[in-house]
Design a protein around this motif. Structure first.
Motif, PDB file in Angstrom:
ATOM      1  N   UNK A 135      33.335  49.841  35.262  1.00 31.26           N
ATOM      2  CA  UNK A 135      34.083  49.529  36.494  1.00 31.26           C
ATOM      3  C   UNK A 135      34.403  48.039  36.566  1.00 31.26           C
ATOM      4  N   UNK A 136      35.595  47.754  37.060  1.00 31.19           N
ATOM      5  CA  UNK A 136      35.968  46.358  37.250  1.00 31.19           C
ATOM      6  C   UNK A 136      34.987  45.698  38.216  1.00 31.19           C
ATOM      7  N   UNK A 137      34.518  44.540  37.832  1.00 33.91           N
ATOM      8  CA  UNK A 137      33.561  43.835  38.681  1.00 33.91           C
ATOM      9  C   UNK A 137      34.232  43.393  39.975  1.00 33.91           C
ATOM     10  N   UNK A 138      33.483  43.502  41.076  1.00 37.94           N
ATOM     11  CA  UNK A 138      34.014  43.053  42.365  1.00 37.94           C
ATOM     12  C   UNK A 138      34.264  41.549  42.313  1.00 37.94           C
ATOM     13  N   UNK A 139      35.421  41.134  42.787  1.00 39.10           N
ATOM     14  CA  UNK A 139      35.781  39.718  42.755  1.00 39.10           C
ATOM     15  C   UNK A 139      35.061  38.970  43.870  1.00 39.10           C
ATOM     16  N   UNK A 140      34.686  37.751  43.571  1.00 37.73           N
ATOM     17  CA  UNK A 140      33.945  36.919  44.516  1.00 37.73           C
ATOM     18  C   UNK A 140      34.897  35.975  45.233  1.00 37.73           C
ATOM     19  N   UNK A 141      34.878  36.004  46.566  1.00 34.75           N
ATOM     20  CA  UNK A 141      35.741  35.133  47.361  1.00 34.75           C
ATOM     21  C   UNK A 141      34.939  34.157  48.213  1.00 34.75           C
ATOM     22  N   UNK A 142      33.659  33.990  47.839  1.00 32.93           N
ATOM     23  CA  UNK A 142      32.788  33.114  48.634  1.00 32.93           C
ATOM     24  C   UNK A 142      33.265  31.674  48.603  1.00 32.93           C
ATOM     25  N   UNK A 143      33.603  31.160  47.407  1.00 32.37           N
ATOM     26  CA  UNK A 143      34.022  29.764  47.267  1.00 32.37           C
ATOM     27  C   UNK A 143      35.531  29.662  47.453  1.00 32.37           C
ATOM     28  N   UNK A 144      35.983  29.969  48.650  1.00 32.07           N
ATOM     29  CA  UNK A 144      37.411  29.922  48.942  1.00 32.07           C
ATOM     30  C   UNK A 144      37.650  30.167  50.414  1.00 32.07           C
ATOM     31  N   UNK A 145      38.824  30.636  50.742  1.00 32.55           N
ATOM     32  CA  UNK A 145      39.160  30.859  52.138  1.00 32.55           C
ATOM     33  C   UNK A 145      40.233  31.932  52.217  1.00 32.55           C
ATOM     34  N   UNK A 146      40.899  32.029  53.362  1.00 29.61           N
ATOM     35  CA  UNK A 146      41.955  33.026  53.530  1.00 29.61           C
ATOM     36  C   UNK A 146      42.974  32.545  54.549  1.00 29.61           C
ATOM     37  N   UNK A 206      41.490  33.910  48.714  1.00 33.28           N
ATOM     38  CA  UNK A 206      41.295  33.335  47.394  1.00 33.28           C
ATOM     39  C   UNK A 206      39.864  32.816  47.291  1.00 33.28           C
ATOM     40  N   UNK A 207      39.331  32.800  46.079  1.00 34.83           N
ATOM     41  CA  UNK A 207      37.967  32.322  45.881  1.00 34.83           C
ATOM     42  C   UNK A 207      37.741  31.942  44.427  1.00 34.83           C
ATOM     43  N   UNK A 208      37.089  30.818  44.210  1.00 31.86           N
ATOM     44  CA  UNK A 208      36.809  30.315  42.863  1.00 31.86           C
ATOM     45  C   UNK A 208      35.577  31.017  42.304  1.00 31.86           C
ATOM     46  N   UNK A 209      35.680  31.461  41.030  1.00 31.15           N
ATOM     47  CA  UNK A 209      34.570  32.145  40.367  1.00 31.15           C
ATOM     48  C   UNK A 209      34.583  31.754  38.897  1.00 31.15           C
ATOM     49  N   UNK A 210      33.668  30.843  38.520  1.00 38.40           N
ATOM     50  CA  UNK A 210      33.641  30.363  37.138  1.00 38.40           C
ATOM     51  C   UNK A 210      34.906  29.585  36.815  1.00 38.40           C
ATOM     52  N   UNK A 211      35.624  30.014  35.786  1.00 38.66           N
ATOM     53  CA  UNK A 211      36.829  29.316  35.346  1.00 38.66           C
ATOM     54  C   UNK A 211      38.104  29.973  35.862  1.00 38.66           C
TER      55      UNK A 211
END
Length: 632
Positions: free
Chosen positions: A248-259, A278-283
């Motif tokens: 399964x596609x991993x759930x995207x992380x939007x913690x380091x971002x906003x909306x 939007x949220x930054x996750x790794x690269x």
């Protein structure tokens, strides 16, 4: 009487046409000039750019798969996909010298004498259609693919695909579909069922004689598999291939971002019509756009700009077709027109989404580093940028400019790496050039053109005043129309007939030019003696000029009003202006009908009052529409 009836028919036609007018989309597909050699625009044309070597990463993929040597099964229907690897494209033409085509989504039958298909609107995804093979022989496909048209700087490819007939499958002894197999063996045995359909596998691990056993369904994570385990060849939607398994596609992380949400909406109180996250996750930077209660929405976009406007924006567009296929394209908008796809589409991953009558949801990711020179950077220390969000139907250039489908923008430049709250504000609903174009065309076709026509058909007893007024007003209409046309072309940056409004408007411009030429050639067409001093001598062929003038005038009058109505619907999402237009059309229709029963020669005062009243009311409507456009 003839001219009055013509005028009345025109006015009534406008009112009837407006009642059913709709905004439609869009592109007309390849022209017949491309049929001979595949060159867009015709042999020797450079209007669509230059021919590139190779196939540009494009290919035709057939399902069921062809046998080795590109052998097809005779009299079999194949699902064909025009696939791409690196380039996106805005148009195509596929021509075959055998078999027959059935168009799919976003494509239609082509203009050539032999089987052909072309695009029916601007494309942002792979194209699928069906091809039914002939009973025998070989077939050559010639395919032309065009990168989003950019005038002489555009690019296109032409490549050939040759197929030959394989086994005869006209007498298969059993229903292959019932055992989940294709209709013919593509091995060495004729008239037997073939291999398993996509999504099924051989229950015995290998073909049994004559392929008479039933294929079994793959694991739900696979769209194609080799056995009952997760040994998948291709994964189903929502899964990613890792080795031989689909996870399964991993759930995207939007913690380091906003909306960013619809203007005036508080997501903590109620669901917002549009939410862009939007949220930054790794690269990578993750994105998710959700649109609620907008069943016509087929695409959504998020853009980044140094100013709160569309020009010079890096834009990521997500399109979901009727089959649920999601396509994300990296684009650049140099002006307020259709954003052009970047040459390099790498760096985008994790694409998934869905749409139905109540929801449009899409997720994807992009590298923090810019992919193309115009791309926004999400790296540390990158400039803060305005975030722009839009959505709409059919095509990435068609979104409402007001109302629930209006684009919106962050109130200030945003640090996309931060988690601070972001507020939104409306974008400029209609750009200045479009406003000027609208005001000019409303003046020309809702005020001056119908006034000139009504004067000519009702006040002819005012000799020679009626003619001077008619001629001068119509001359002004032609000048205004040409000025409005030049304004919108300059504002958009190109002449693009991608809507009914643009197409009908362009036809009206041509009709205006022809009418002006007719006016200058009036005496020549009528064969009037240049030495004649008799004011009643109009020449023996004056009837020809009159009918040409009336017919072209009627077409121009109706076309101009319809083009204005389409423009109002296209740019007035709140529909504040359209009721005023309906009032204008009703008054024009009533005035035209009354003019049939008012004989100006016998009742000049009543005729004058009718014309003046009609001009004053329609003039007031035109001014109100112009004001609404100016302040939209």
């Amino acid at each position: 009487m003839m001219s009055s009836l013509c005028w009345a028919v025109c006015a009534v036609a406008v009112a009837v046409v407006i009642a059913v007018v709709e905004v439609d989309a869009y592109s007309s597909g390849a022209g017949s000039g491309a049929c001979s050699e595949g060159v867009p625009g015709g042999t020797g044309s450079t209007t669509h750019g230059s021919l590139q070597s190779g196939d540009g990463g494009f290919s035709l993929v057939f399902s069921p798969a062809l046998a080795s040597g590109n052998e097809f099964v005779p009299s079999t229907t194949y699902d064909v996909t025009l696939m791409r690897t690196t380039n996106t494209y805005g148009g195509f033409l596929v021509l075959a010298d055998g078999g027959s085509f059935t168009p799919g989504t976003n494509n239609k039958n082509g203009p050539c004498g032999q089987p052909s298909l072309t695009h029916s609107q601007f494309l942002s995804m792979d194209v699928s259609f069906q091809w039914t093979s002939p009973a025998s022989g070989s077939v050559m496909f010639r395919t032309t693919t065009l990168v989003n048209r950019e005038g002489i700087s555009g690019k296109y490819w032409i490549f050939n695909t040759e197929l030959t007939s394989g086994l005869d499958c006209s007498s298969v002894p059993q229903d292959c579909a019932s055992i989940n197999r294709i209709a013919c063996d593509q091995g060495n045995t004729t008239n037997t069922c073939g291999v398993c359909n996509d999504g099924y596998f051989e229950s015995s691990g290998e073909n049994v004689p004559k392929n008479t056993d039933s294929c079994q369904v793959c694991n739900e994570t696979c769209s194609r598999c080799v056995d009952a385990t997760n040994a998948c060849i291709e994964c189903a939607s929502g899964y990613t291939k890792e080795g031989l398994v689909c996870l399964p596609n991993a759930a995207k992380n939007f913690t380091l971002g906003s909306k960013l949400v619809t203007v005036g909406c508080d997501p903590d109180v109620e669901p917002c019509d549009v939410v862009a996250e939007w949220g930054r996750e790794g690269l990578i930077m993750n994105f998710r756009i959700t649109v609620l209660n907008s069943p016509s929405t087929e695409w959504a976009a998020i853009g980044f700009s140094s100013s709160p406007s569309m020009p010079n924006s890096d834009i990521l567009t997500a399109f979901i077709n009727d089959n649920g296929q999601v396509d994300v394209v990296n684009r650049w908008a140099s002006s307020r027109s259709r954003p052009v796809a970047d040459s390099d589409q790498s760096g985008i991953s994790g694409v998934e989404g869905m749409r139905n009558s109540s929801h449009f949801v899409v997720e994807f990711s992009r590298t923090l580093s810019p992919i193309n020179s115009n791309d926004a950077s999400f790296l540390p220390g990158a400039d803060s940028l305005y975030v722009i969000v839009a959505h709409g139907p059919n095509d990435v250039s068609i979104h409402a400019v007001a109302g629930s489908n209006a684009p919106f923008v962050s109130s200030s430049a945003v640090d996309l790496r931060a988690s601070a709250a972001v507020s939104s504000s409306e974008t400029n609903k209609v750009r200045l050039g479009t406003s000027i174009h609208g005001i000019i065309m409303v003046s020309a076709w809702l005020l001056f053109a119908p006034s000139a026509t009504l004067i000519a058909h009702t006040l002819r007893f005012y000799v020679p005043l009626w003619f001077k007024l008619h001629r001068n007003l119509q001359t002004f209409v032609v000048l205004l129309t040409l000025g409005g046309f030049a304004t919108i072309v300059q504002d958009v940056g190109e002449l693009e007939l991608d809507s009914n409004h643009a197409t009908i408007g362009f036809v009206v411009v041509i009709l205006c030019i022809i009418q002006a030429i007719l006016g200058f050639a009036r005496n020549f067409i009528s064969k009037k003696d240049s030495n004649s001093t008799d004011p009643t001598d109009h020449g023996p062929r004056r009837w020809l000029f009159n009918y040409l003038h009336w017919v072209l005038g009627a077409l121009s009058l109706v076309g101009g009003a319809v083009a204005v109505a389409l423009g109002i619907q296209l740019y007035d999402g709140d529909s504040r202006t359209f009721p005023v237009f309906i009032a204008w059309a009703a008054v024009e229709a009533v005035a035209a009908i009354l003019s049939l029963f008012v004989n100006g020669e016998e009742r000049p005062r009543l005729a004058t009052i009718l014309v003046v009243a009609a001009i004053l009311f329609t003039g007031a409507c035109s001014v109100l529409i112009a004001v609404l456009i100016a302040f939209s």
